[in-house]
Write a protein that holds these residues in place. Structure first.
Motif, PDB file in Angstrom:
ATOM      1  N   VAL A 174      68.858  12.157  32.670  1.00 56.49           N
ATOM      2  CA  VAL A 174      68.366  13.006  33.762  1.00 56.49           C
ATOM      3  C   VAL A 174      68.904  14.428  33.616  1.00 56.49           C
ATOM      4  N   ARG A 175      70.157  14.549  33.230  1.00 60.43           N
ATOM      5  CA  ARG A 175      70.776  15.868  33.034  1.00 60.43           C
ATOM      6  C   ARG A 175      70.039  16.665  31.963  1.00 60.43           C
ATOM      7  N   ASN A 176      69.777  16.040  30.832  1.00 57.85           N
ATOM      8  CA  ASN A 176      69.082  16.744  29.758  1.00 57.85           C
ATOM      9  C   ASN A 176      67.649  17.115  30.142  1.00 57.85           C
ATOM     10  N   LEU A 177      67.000  16.237  30.905  1.00 57.67           N
ATOM     11  CA  LEU A 177      65.659  16.569  31.394  1.00 57.67           C
ATOM     12  C   LEU A 177      65.707  17.803  32.288  1.00 57.67           C
ATOM     13  N   GLY A 178      66.771  17.902  33.087  1.00 58.75           N
ATOM     14  CA  GLY A 178      66.914  19.057  33.965  1.00 58.75           C
ATOM     15  C   GLY A 178      66.977  20.363  33.193  1.00 58.75           C
ATOM     16  N   PHE A 179      67.753  20.387  32.112  1.00 60.98           N
ATOM     17  CA  PHE A 179      67.840  21.598  31.295  1.00 60.98           C
ATOM     18  C   PHE A 179      66.487  21.942  30.673  1.00 60.98           C
ATOM     19  N   ASP A 180      65.737  20.934  30.280  1.00 63.22           N
ATOM     20  CA  ASP A 180      64.472  21.163  29.590  1.00 63.22           C
ATOM     21  C   ASP A 180      63.364  21.592  30.540  1.00 63.22           C
ATOM     22  N   TRP A 184      60.939  23.739  42.684  1.00 63.61           N
ATOM     23  CA  TRP A 184      60.994  23.032  41.399  1.00 63.61           C
ATOM     24  C   TRP A 184      62.361  23.221  40.739  1.00 63.61           C
ATOM     25  N   ARG A 185      62.827  24.480  40.699  1.00 60.42           N
ATOM     26  CA  ARG A 185      64.106  24.760  40.059  1.00 60.42           C
ATOM     27  C   ARG A 185      65.263  24.133  40.828  1.00 60.42           C
ATOM     28  N   ALA A 186      65.182  24.151  42.158  1.00 60.64           N
ATOM     29  CA  ALA A 186      66.260  23.577  42.967  1.00 60.64           C
ATOM     30  C   ALA A 186      66.396  22.081  42.733  1.00 60.64           C
ATOM     31  N   ARG A 187      65.270  21.400  42.607  1.00 56.54           N
ATOM     32  CA  ARG A 187      65.314  19.955  42.367  1.00 56.54           C
ATOM     33  C   ARG A 187      65.919  19.633  41.003  1.00 56.54           C
ATOM     34  N   TRP A 188      65.548  20.428  39.995  1.00 54.13           N
ATOM     35  CA  TRP A 188      66.130  20.184  38.679  1.00 54.13           C
ATOM     36  C   TRP A 188      67.593  20.616  38.622  1.00 54.13           C
ATOM     37  N   ASP A 189      67.958  21.606  39.424  1.00 53.27           N
ATOM     38  CA  ASP A 189      69.381  21.961  39.534  1.00 53.27           C
ATOM     39  C   ASP A 189      70.174  20.776  40.083  1.00 53.27           C
TER      40      ASP A 189
END
Length: 260
Positions: free
Chosen positions: A10-16, A26-31
């Motif tokens: 999940v962490r790596n998906l967030g960076f990508d 969108w950015r807040a959720r991936w943060d």
């Protein structure tokens, strides 16, 4: 271990995926995904290592007889909080070491606050573990770990992030060494019967396997150290928002000599 693996994915998906859309939500959720994906492994590594040192319910067949809640006991969770705090402090110091301006100052503040809390938790944890299984070697490394963390926090307050980063590195290394000294010669103690524990003798691989692993380590460890050192050297300079094209900056000023 499965939770750690999922969190890292999940962490790596967030960076990508964080920058795939120009949308604040969108950015807040991936943060949030990056934060959770980073915190969970740090917590669970501490939980796992503390459980290994304290011992687990292992029967005569060398089988674990507990459940998930057996692992999530108060002492092991304390161990998890200590590793989260250590990694967060270490990471904040690295950010401070590599940046300028407000980001640097904010990172130093985070390192100070988390470092103080971590120091208190670490002393409590190592005192609990040492009281049960401590020896001269483990107490020495415990004192070194505590002293290195205090020195790191002092260096951070003086704006010496490089020395502070070295200090937290020594703290982490000595904490891990303390765990192994508390554990040896066991690999995983049994809380049901000491005779059922996994030790360096009954849990080791065959001599041929150990020989292969030794040669692999001898050959590839220097290579890993070399390319990691090269990476650190290439990215050795500080950066700020002024180095990012199109970034919004509130302060372009270089750090003053007093805080450098």
């Amino acid at each position: 271990m499965l939770l750690i693996l999922v969190a890292l994915i999940v962490r790596n998906l967030g960076f990508d995926y964080r920058g795939k859309r120009d949308d604040a939500t969108w950015r807040a959720r991936w943060d949030a995904a990056i934060i959770v994906g980073s915190a969970v492994p740090a917590l669970l590594w501490g939980v796992a290592l503390t459980n290994v040192v304290r011992g687990l319910p292992i029967d005569a067949s060398k089988e674990f007889t507990g459940n998930l809640f057996t692992l999530l006991n108060p002492v092991s969770l304390l161990g998890g909080l200590v590793t989260v705090g250590l990694f967060l402090t270490h990471g904040a110091l690295f950010v401070a070491l590599k940046t300028t301006g407000p980001i640097r100052e904010d990172a130093r503040g985070v390192a100070t606050r988390t470092g103080v809390v971590t120091a208190v938790l670490a002393v409590a944890l190592l005192a609990i573990l040492g009281a049960a299984d401590g020896n001269i070697g483990s107490w020495v490394t415990t004192v070194v770990a505590a002293g290195a963390l205090v020195a790191a926090l002092a260096a951070n307050l003086r704006g010496r992030e490089g020395w502070a980063f070295v200090g937290t590195f020594v703290t982490i290394a000595m904490a891990v060494t303390t765990y192994f000294l508390l554990l040896f010669p066991n690999v995983m103690p049994s809380t049901l019967d000491a005779a059922w524990s996994l030790t360096t003798v009954n849990a080791s691989s065959t001599p041929y396997t150990l020989k292969i692993m030794t040669w692999v380590a001898v050959l590839f460890t220097p290579i890993v150290l070399l390319y990691q050192s090269w990476t650190y050297w290439i990215f050795r300079k500080r950066i700020g928002t002024q180095h990012i094209p199109g970034a919004t900056r509130h302060d372009h000023a270089e750090p003053s000599p007093a805080t450098r």
